[in-house]
Design a protein around this motif. Structure first.
Motif, PDB file in Angstrom:
ATOM      1  N   LEU A  22       0.870  -1.169   0.000  1.00 32.28           N
ATOM      2  CA  LEU A  22       0.000   0.000   0.000  1.00 32.28           C
ATOM      3  C   LEU A  22       0.908   1.220   0.000  1.00 32.28           C
ATOM      4  O   LEU A  22       1.641   1.467   0.962  1.00 32.28           O
ATOM      5  N   MET A  23       0.895   1.992  -1.104  1.00 29.87           N
ATOM      6  CA  MET A  23       1.846   3.088  -1.270  1.00 29.87           C
ATOM      7  C   MET A  23       1.220   4.435  -0.953  1.00 29.87           C
ATOM      8  O   MET A  23       0.078   4.713  -1.324  1.00 29.87           O
ATOM      9  N   TYR A  24       2.024   5.260  -0.278  1.00 33.06           N
ATOM     10  CA  TYR A  24       1.560   6.597   0.077  1.00 33.06           C
ATOM     11  C   TYR A  24       1.560   7.507  -1.146  1.00 33.06           C
ATOM     12  O   TYR A  24       0.669   8.320  -1.335  1.00 33.06           O
ATOM     13  N   TRP A  61      12.228   2.122  -4.009  1.00 33.86           N
ATOM     14  CA  TRP A  61      12.223   1.538  -2.660  1.00 33.86           C
ATOM     15  C   TRP A  61      11.438   0.222  -2.650  1.00 33.86           C
ATOM     16  O   TRP A  61      11.882  -0.785  -2.101  1.00 33.86           O
ATOM     17  N   LEU A  62      10.259   0.238  -3.285  1.00 35.91           N
ATOM     18  CA  LEU A  62       9.399  -0.943  -3.306  1.00 35.91           C
ATOM     19  C   LEU A  62      10.080  -2.114  -3.996  1.00 35.91           C
ATOM     20  O   LEU A  62      10.084  -3.239  -3.491  1.00 35.91           O
TER      21      LEU A  62
END
Length: 310
Positions: A178-180, A189-190
């Motif tokens: 779940l990405m901001y 990063w993911l």
């Protein structure tokens, strides 16, 4: 007695093409030859076509997909992993012609012999011309959607009809995030976290939607991974961005879905791909369409000639 043993009065199998055999439509002839190819273990594609001034097909050739040879590409010498040559100059073919009196197509030429081995029965579903749902299945999906049945439920139903989920490729979700925000830094990063969970082993291929940010992040983290576009997602975007212009133009009985599917599943040669694309732009008068320009610009990530060996 099974279908393989059924013979007509002439001693020919009813699923094997023969000269003077008739068909009501060109598509019917294609489907018959494709089914024959599926039984034996070879893939087919459409060859030359002749049409009357009114646009009626007067003759059409269907060939084995190993017909001819790939045009030499000067860029091959610069490629780390050149594509494997898949054509063998095979002469197998089926030619149909239109008979005005009968108002039907008839087989005018049939060359049965191939110059290559056939694909084993258990692998025929992977052949290019076999990797499709049938027309009846497509209608079933459309009806299911109109009736409020979810797409995955419709495929589940068809899977059960042909022997259960073990007979189809499954999608298994083994991770989620779940990405901001959806910035390049966030995806970098993911993807790095993803590699950590995979013991630093990057996938051979990754499929995404047409997200430019992800396209930027993937080569940073996984430089040796081939990035392809999800064809289902691409089709949905096509229907949103370009379907209306095709409905307005003189593309008989064809919308964007049918046009794009040809480039996704039917055309196996790079040169033919480019020529057909230009032909489509001219015929439909859509050379200035921005979405089509962008989509063609990334053809290496979704077009069949470019991704079939990935």
């Amino acid at each position: 007695m099974g279908p393989n043993n059924v013979e007509n009065d002439r001693g020919d199998c009813d699923w094997k093409p023969r000269v003077r055999m008739t068909f009501d439509t060109e598509q019917e002839a294609y489907d018959f030859y494709n089914t024959y190819g599926g039984r034996l273990g070879f893939s087919i594609r459409r060859g030359y076509v002749n049409k009357s001034k009114e646009g009626q097909i007067t003759s059409r050739q269907f060939v084995c997909n190993k017909e001819g040879f790939r045009v030499v590409d000067k860029r091959d010498s610069l490629t780390k992993n050149p594509r494997q040559e898949v054509r063998t100059g095979c002469q197998a073919r089926l030619v149909i012609k239109w008979d005005k009196n009968m108002q039907k197509f008839f087989v005018s030429d049939f060359v049965e012999q191939h110059n290559h081995i056939f694909v084993p029965t258990e692998c025929t579903h992977m052949l290019p011309s076999q990797r499709k749902i049938s027309a009846s299945q497509a209608i079933e999906i459309d009806l299911a959607e109109k009736s409020g049945i979810r797409l995955n439920a419709a495929f589940e139903l068809m899977g059960n009809e042909v022997g259960g989920r073990e007979s189809h490729g499954e999608t298994v979700i083994f991770g989620a995030a779940l990405m901001y925000d959806e910035t390049a830094d966030s995806f970098v990063w993911l993807f790095r976290r993803f590699l950590e969970t995979m013991s630093s082993k990057a996938p051979k291929t990754i499929f995404t939607d047409q997200d430019a940010v992800m396209a930027k992040a993937i080569p940073i983290v996984m430089p040796n991974t081939t990035h392809c576009l999800c064809t289902w997602n691409l089709m949905q975007n096509a229907l949103r961005h370009a379907n209306s212009i095709f409905k307005d133009k003189a593309v008989k009985d064809k919308g964007m879905k049918s046009v794009l599917s040809t480039f996704m599943y039917d055309i196996e040669d790079e040169e033919e791909f480019t020529l057909k694309w230009e032909e489509m732009l001219d015929k439909c008068e859509v050379k200035d369409n921005h979405w089509l320009k962008l989509t063609f610009g990334v053809k290496e990530k979704w077009g069949l000639p470019y991704v079939r060996n990935t």
